[in-house]
Scaffold this active site. Structure first.
Site, mmCIF file in Angstrom:
data_model
loop_
_atom_site.group_PDB
_atom_site.id
_atom_site.type_symbol
_atom_site.label_atom_id
_atom_site.label_comp_id
_atom_site.label_asym_id
_atom_site.label_seq_id
_atom_site.Cartn_x
_atom_site.Cartn_y
_atom_site.Cartn_z
ATOM 1 N N HIS A 19 -31.860 14.526 -3.991
ATOM 2 C CA HIS A 19 -31.834 14.286 -2.542
ATOM 3 C C HIS A 19 -30.665 13.380 -2.207
ATOM 4 C CE1 HIS A 19 -33.532 10.142 -2.641
ATOM 5 N NE2 HIS A 19 -34.309 10.577 -3.612
ATOM 6 N N ASP A 42 -30.474 11.825 0.994
ATOM 7 C CA ASP A 42 -30.846 10.751 1.918
ATOM 8 C C ASP A 42 -31.194 9.510 1.110
ATOM 9 O OD1 ASP A 42 -33.370 12.045 1.054
ATOM 10 O OD2 ASP A 42 -34.314 10.632 2.425
ATOM 11 N N GLU A 96 -36.146 13.008 1.741
ATOM 12 C CA GLU A 96 -37.161 12.652 0.740
ATOM 13 C C GLU A 96 -37.701 11.252 0.966
ATOM 14 O OE1 GLU A 96 -39.007 11.084 -2.805
ATOM 15 O OE2 GLU A 96 -37.125 10.370 -1.936
#
Length: 451
Positions: free
Chosen positions: A90, A92, A156
């Site tokens: 991920h 983020d 996430e």
């Protein structure tokens, strides 16, 4: 690391990897668009999409997920008849928290004492680079022997479930024979580890109301019910005297079987202050991998600076409950809600709103993919045998994928070892870990293709 062509290639690629990780860390890709510009997340997603296209990936797309964020998808075809492996990470990240606490700027990758510091360096932008390094090493040494799908999630850390719901709506998209989740970490730097269990979680917002408005504490205090005090009482009821989590009806006595966590080492890893005791009972592994754990993440109340002599009419808190494998997160949510309602004193009005939820996960460590990974890690980490550990954190996508693809083997590896201090100030990644795990992933893909 023993010399082999894959390892030599990864070693030669590390300076480029550092430059790329610096570029990716520079994006302030926190998926909370009330605090951080959406453009930062879009920029990070587009960076990854461009990197995938440069490696020959097809069907590269920015997927608009139901929570308003984007996940990056790409497909790299392998030999005809080959197995398919899904690689996950991920992009983020958590907010930087107190930027004054960072020794160097959180969104500027900085080398210090042999580590690379920056928000997301380990969790999980480093995971994106790990996948890219592994694939580049294979391409330079005979080719990638499997079909590869890459998915880089954009939310996430927020727990809003966008990618889970997108996957459920498009079940064919992420179908694979094996899934490598690059969002876990070694138990210790240099000790190769796969994460075999994850705790699930539920996140609730609690609001307590007692008065129509704040009152003068001198004129009314002592008889007027204080909403903040009522909230504190309710939150305190979630812990036993020794600090163990106590939610009415929720079992809290499970034990961990596997790698143990030395208590003194845990104190050092957790940076517990001298003289402060650990909470809970049982072994450290029991407490952080096999039992529920409640955490008060935040409270809305007047700050000390500027506070007035008032009885508070309303108060709120954000509460997280981690639950181990074997416990249904939805049922745990109901128990937590009922507990807070039952333990809020003085007839105060209480509302409990669910904000997020993810189920716990347990992997099948007897599968062929685990043997392929064990053999790969033995080469990438000479003299070390692959270990199995739990993780107290949650990756809700794991259960979604396990449900959608029940025959798929799921492995969790990554760069978030204790020194990485993920989610805290001064997060960092060990470049040696990035190098070794990239080698391990490349060799795993080769081993798995031949199994």
């Amino acid at each position: 690391m023993s010399s082999n062509p894959v390892a030599e290639t990864v070693s030669a690629l590390m300076p480029r990897a550092k430059e790329e990780l610096a570029a990716l860390v520079a994006f302030k890709s926190v998926a909370d668009f009330d605090q951080f510009p959406r453009s930062e997340s879009v920029g990070a997603a587009e960076w990854i999409a461009t990197a995938l296209r440069a490696e020959g990936f097809q069907d590269v797309d920015l997927l608009d997920t139901p929570d308003g964020t984007q996940s990056v998808y790409g497909y790299l075809p392998g030999p005809e008849g080959a197995k398919t492996v899904l690689l996950y990470a991920h992009y983020d990240v958590q907010p930087p928290l107190d930027e004054a606490g960072w020794v160097t700027p959180p969104f500027e990758l900085t080398e210090r004492d042999g580590r690379w510091y920056g928000r997301g360096a380990a969790d999980c932008k480093g995971g994106v680079l790990m996948h890219l390094l592994a694939l580049r090493a294979l391409k330079a040494n005979g080719g990638v022997p499997v079909h590869v799908k890459v998915i880089a999630e954009g939310s996430e850390e927020q727990g809003t479930g966008g990618l889970e719901r997108y996957a459920e709506q498009h079940p064919e998209l992420l179908a694979a024979d094996t899934i490598v989740i690059g969002d876990a970490g070694n138990f210790r730097v240099g000790l190769p580890t796969v994460t075999s269990t994850l705790r699930g979680m539920t996140l609730v917002r609690v609001k307590v109301d007692t008065l129509e408005g704040n009152l003068h504490s001198g004129q009314f205090g002592g008889a007027a019910p204080d909403a903040l005090a009522a909230l504190i009482r309710a939150l305190d009821s979630l812990r036993a005297e020794d600090g163990s989590t106590t939610v009415d009806g929720l079992a809290a006595d499970s034990g961990w079987e596997g790698l143990e966590y030395d208590e003194e080492q845990f104190r050092r890893d957790a940076r517990v202050l001298d003289g402060v005791g650990l909470i809970g009972s049982g072994s450290v592994a029991d407490r952080i991998w096999a039992r529920p754990a409640v955490t008060v993440l935040g409270i809305d109340c007047p700050p000390v600076v500027g506070a007035t002599p008032s009885v508070q009419a309303s108060a709120r808190a954000l509460v997280s409950l981690r639950v181990p494998p074997g416990v249904d997160a939805a049922e745990a949510t109901k128990l937590l809600q009922a507990h807070l309602e039952a333990h809020t004193p003085w007839g105060a009005r209480v509302g409990v709103e669910q904000i997020g939820q993810g189920q716990p996960f347990r992997a099948d460590t007897t599968s062929p993919a685990y043997q392929a990974m064990a053999d790969a890690m033995a080469v990438a980490f000479p003299g070390q045998e692959m270990q199995y550990a739990g993780q107290g954190g949650s990756i809700p996508l794991c259960n979604t994928l396990a449900s959608l693809y029940p025959r798929a083997e799921i492995l969790l590896i990554g760069l978030s070892e204790p020194e990485a201090q993920i989610h805290a100030v001064n997060e960092s990644v060990s470049p040696e870990e990035l190098e070794r795990l990239s080698v391990a992933e490349a060799l795993f893909l080769r081993n798995y293709a031949a199994s």
